[in-house]
Design a protein around this motif. Structure first.
Motif, PDB file in Angstrom:
ATOM      1  N   ALA A  12      40.786  38.634  41.307  1.00 47.67           N
ATOM      2  CA  ALA A  12      39.886  38.842  40.163  1.00 47.67           C
ATOM      3  C   ALA A  12      38.486  38.275  40.403  1.00 47.67           C
ATOM      4  O   ALA A  12      37.578  38.521  39.619  1.00 47.67           O
ATOM      5  CB  ALA A  12      40.493  38.196  38.914  1.00 47.67           C
ATOM      6  N   ILE A  13      38.338  37.487  41.480  1.00 45.58           N
ATOM      7  CA  ILE A  13      37.013  36.930  41.789  1.00 45.58           C
ATOM      8  C   ILE A  13      36.560  37.540  43.116  1.00 45.58           C
ATOM      9  O   ILE A  13      37.311  37.531  44.094  1.00 45.58           O
ATOM     10  CB  ILE A  13      37.063  35.395  41.908  1.00 45.58           C
ATOM     11  CG1 ILE A  13      37.546  34.784  40.585  1.00 45.58           C
ATOM     12  CG2 ILE A  13      35.694  34.817  42.278  1.00 45.58           C
ATOM     13  CD1 ILE A  13      37.740  33.276  40.618  1.00 45.58           C
ATOM     14  N   HIS A  54      36.238  38.977  37.295  1.00 49.28           N
ATOM     15  CA  HIS A  54      36.592  40.188  36.524  1.00 49.28           C
ATOM     16  C   HIS A  54      37.706  39.812  35.546  1.00 49.28           C
ATOM     17  O   HIS A  54      38.854  39.604  35.954  1.00 49.28           O
ATOM     18  CB  HIS A  54      37.064  41.293  37.469  1.00 49.28           C
ATOM     19  CG  HIS A  54      36.025  41.705  38.465  1.00 49.28           C
ATOM     20  ND1 HIS A  54      35.097  42.684  38.217  1.00 49.28           N
ATOM     21  CD2 HIS A  54      35.755  41.241  39.715  1.00 49.28           C
ATOM     22  CE1 HIS A  54      34.300  42.831  39.275  1.00 49.28           C
ATOM     23  NE2 HIS A  54      34.684  41.966  40.191  1.00 49.28           N
ATOM     24  N   TRP A  55      37.345  39.771  34.282  1.00 49.13           N
ATOM     25  CA  TRP A  55      38.335  39.349  33.278  1.00 49.13           C
ATOM     26  C   TRP A  55      39.428  40.392  33.052  1.00 49.13           C
ATOM     27  O   TRP A  55      40.496  40.075  32.534  1.00 49.13           O
ATOM     28  CB  TRP A  55      37.624  39.040  31.957  1.00 49.13           C
ATOM     29  CG  TRP A  55      36.699  37.862  32.062  1.00 49.13           C
ATOM     30  CD1 TRP A  55      36.943  36.682  32.698  1.00 49.13           C
ATOM     31  CD2 TRP A  55      35.382  37.760  31.528  1.00 49.13           C
ATOM     32  NE1 TRP A  55      35.865  35.841  32.582  1.00 49.13           N
ATOM     33  CE2 TRP A  55      34.891  36.476  31.867  1.00 49.13           C
ATOM     34  CE3 TRP A  55      34.572  38.602  30.775  1.00 49.13           C
ATOM     35  CZ2 TRP A  55      33.633  36.023  31.497  1.00 49.13           C
ATOM     36  CZ3 TRP A  55      33.324  38.156  30.402  1.00 49.13           C
ATOM     37  CH2 TRP A  55      32.855  36.881  30.761  1.00 49.13           C
ATOM     38  N   LEU A 112      33.840  43.919  31.721  1.00 50.78           N
ATOM     39  CA  LEU A 112      34.449  42.636  31.350  1.00 50.78           C
ATOM     40  C   LEU A 112      34.365  41.681  32.540  1.00 50.78           C
ATOM     41  O   LEU A 112      35.312  41.513  33.303  1.00 50.78           O
ATOM     42  CB  LEU A 112      35.911  42.836  30.948  1.00 50.78           C
ATOM     43  CG  LEU A 112      36.142  43.489  29.593  1.00 50.78           C
ATOM     44  CD1 LEU A 112      37.591  43.893  29.435  1.00 50.78           C
ATOM     45  CD2 LEU A 112      35.757  42.526  28.472  1.00 50.78           C
ATOM     46  N   LYS A 113      33.211  41.091  32.715  1.00 45.64           N
ATOM     47  CA  LYS A 113      33.023  40.226  33.882  1.00 45.64           C
ATOM     48  C   LYS A 113      31.873  39.261  33.634  1.00 45.64           C
ATOM     49  O   LYS A 113      31.071  39.441  32.718  1.00 45.64           O
ATOM     50  CB  LYS A 113      32.723  41.077  35.120  1.00 45.64           C
ATOM     51  CG  LYS A 113      31.423  41.843  35.011  1.00 45.64           C
ATOM     52  CD  LYS A 113      31.202  42.726  36.208  1.00 45.64           C
ATOM     53  CE  LYS A 113      29.920  43.537  36.021  1.00 45.64           C
ATOM     54  NZ  LYS A 113      29.717  44.530  37.040  1.00 45.64           N
ATOM     55  N   GLN A 114      31.802  38.236  34.494  1.00 49.18           N
ATOM     56  CA  GLN A 114      30.659  37.322  34.492  1.00 49.18           C
ATOM     57  C   GLN A 114      30.164  37.226  35.928  1.00 49.18           C
ATOM     58  O   GLN A 114      30.962  37.129  36.863  1.00 49.18           O
ATOM     59  CB  GLN A 114      31.076  35.926  33.996  1.00 49.18           C
ATOM     60  CG  GLN A 114      29.907  34.953  33.935  1.00 49.18           C
ATOM     61  CD  GLN A 114      30.342  33.489  33.927  1.00 49.18           C
ATOM     62  OE1 GLN A 114      31.505  33.175  34.120  1.00 49.18           O
ATOM     63  NE2 GLN A 114      29.398  32.609  33.706  1.00 49.18           N
ATOM     64  N   GLU A 115      28.850  37.278  36.082  1.00 51.01           N
ATOM     65  CA  GLU A 115      28.255  37.195  37.423  1.00 51.01           C
ATOM     66  C   GLU A 115      27.312  36.006  37.490  1.00 51.01           C
ATOM     67  O   GLU A 115      26.584  35.736  36.537  1.00 51.01           O
ATOM     68  CB  GLU A 115      27.448  38.458  37.731  1.00 51.01           C
ATOM     69  CG  GLU A 115      28.300  39.684  37.921  1.00 51.01           C
ATOM     70  CD  GLU A 115      27.465  40.943  38.105  1.00 51.01           C
ATOM     71  OE1 GLU A 115      28.004  41.898  38.647  1.00 51.01           O
ATOM     72  OE2 GLU A 115      26.288  40.954  37.694  1.00 51.01           O
ATOM     73  N   ILE A 116      27.345  35.323  38.628  1.00 52.82           N
ATOM     74  CA  ILE A 116      26.335  34.280  38.869  1.00 52.82           C
ATOM     75  C   ILE A 116      25.794  34.471  40.286  1.00 52.82           C
ATOM     76  O   ILE A 116      26.446  35.100  41.123  1.00 52.82           O
ATOM     77  CB  ILE A 116      26.873  32.838  38.688  1.00 52.82           C
ATOM     78  CG1 ILE A 116      28.037  32.548  39.653  1.00 52.82           C
ATOM     79  CG2 ILE A 116      27.291  32.550  37.270  1.00 52.82           C
ATOM     80  CD1 ILE A 116      28.336  31.059  39.778  1.00 52.82           C
TER      81      ILE A 116
END
Ligand code: SF4
Ligand code: SF4
Length: 161
Positions: free
Chosen positions: A61-62, A80-81, A117-121
């Protein structure tokens, strides 16, 4: 006729006195138990971009990508949630202990596409002066230097940094 077991009777009496175990969510907000494992979030300040979390994540998921353009490098890390199984391995294996933390968020109902549905840094990458290939993110290098303390002065590469 089958009689209820004692354990079931005990639970029934307890529920009569204490009220039901279930909550009225979604009609009322629900507060999960303290150790509930919900949606994981990167904490950009405490993440050094080492990718250990991506390597231990069972369902993948990452992920991360390294991009090098005009002599500058960026590492993009994404969680990725929609793929996450909330196992907590990323948090447990993060070397800083705070780079990614599971929240108590459980309600993923959305009208967005699942890919959103995700978070990016992003993390700045240190590049090799000779071949321009990525070495590690600057934050990772600094984290190692801080951990080593005065010992880092025995390493010529760290002294240059
Ligand atoms: S510091 Fe933690 S959250 Fe950041 S990439 Fe490494 S393991 Fe993942
Ligand atoms: S909680 Fe488990 S599945 Fe979700 S991102 Fe972390 S390691 Fe991957």
């Amino acid at each position: 006729m089958k009689y209820p077991k004692l354990r079931e009777l005990k639970e029934a009496v307890k529920a009569l006195i204490k009220g039901p175990y279930t909550t009225k969510f979604p009609y009322q907000p629900h507060k999960p138990f303290e150790r509930f494992r919900g949606r994981p979030y990167f904490h950009e300040k405490d993440c050094m971009g080492c990718t250990a979390c991506a390597q231990v994540c069972p369902p993948g998921a990452i992920d991360y990508t390294d991009e090098i353009k005009n002599g500058k490098g960026k590492r993009k890390l994404t969680v990725h949630w929609d793929i996450c199984i909330f196992c907590g391995q990323c948090e447990a294996n993060c070397p800083t202990g705070k780079g990614i933390i599971l929240s108590q968020e459980f309600d993923f109902a959305t009208t967005q596409k699942r890919e959103d549905l995700k978070q990016e840094i992003e993390k700045d990458l240190m590049l090799c002066d000779g071949c321009q290939e990525a070495i590690v993110p600057y934050d990772q290098y600094l984290w190692v230097a801080q951990r080593l303390g005065p010992l880092c002065f025995s390493n010529p590469s760290l002294i240059l940094i």
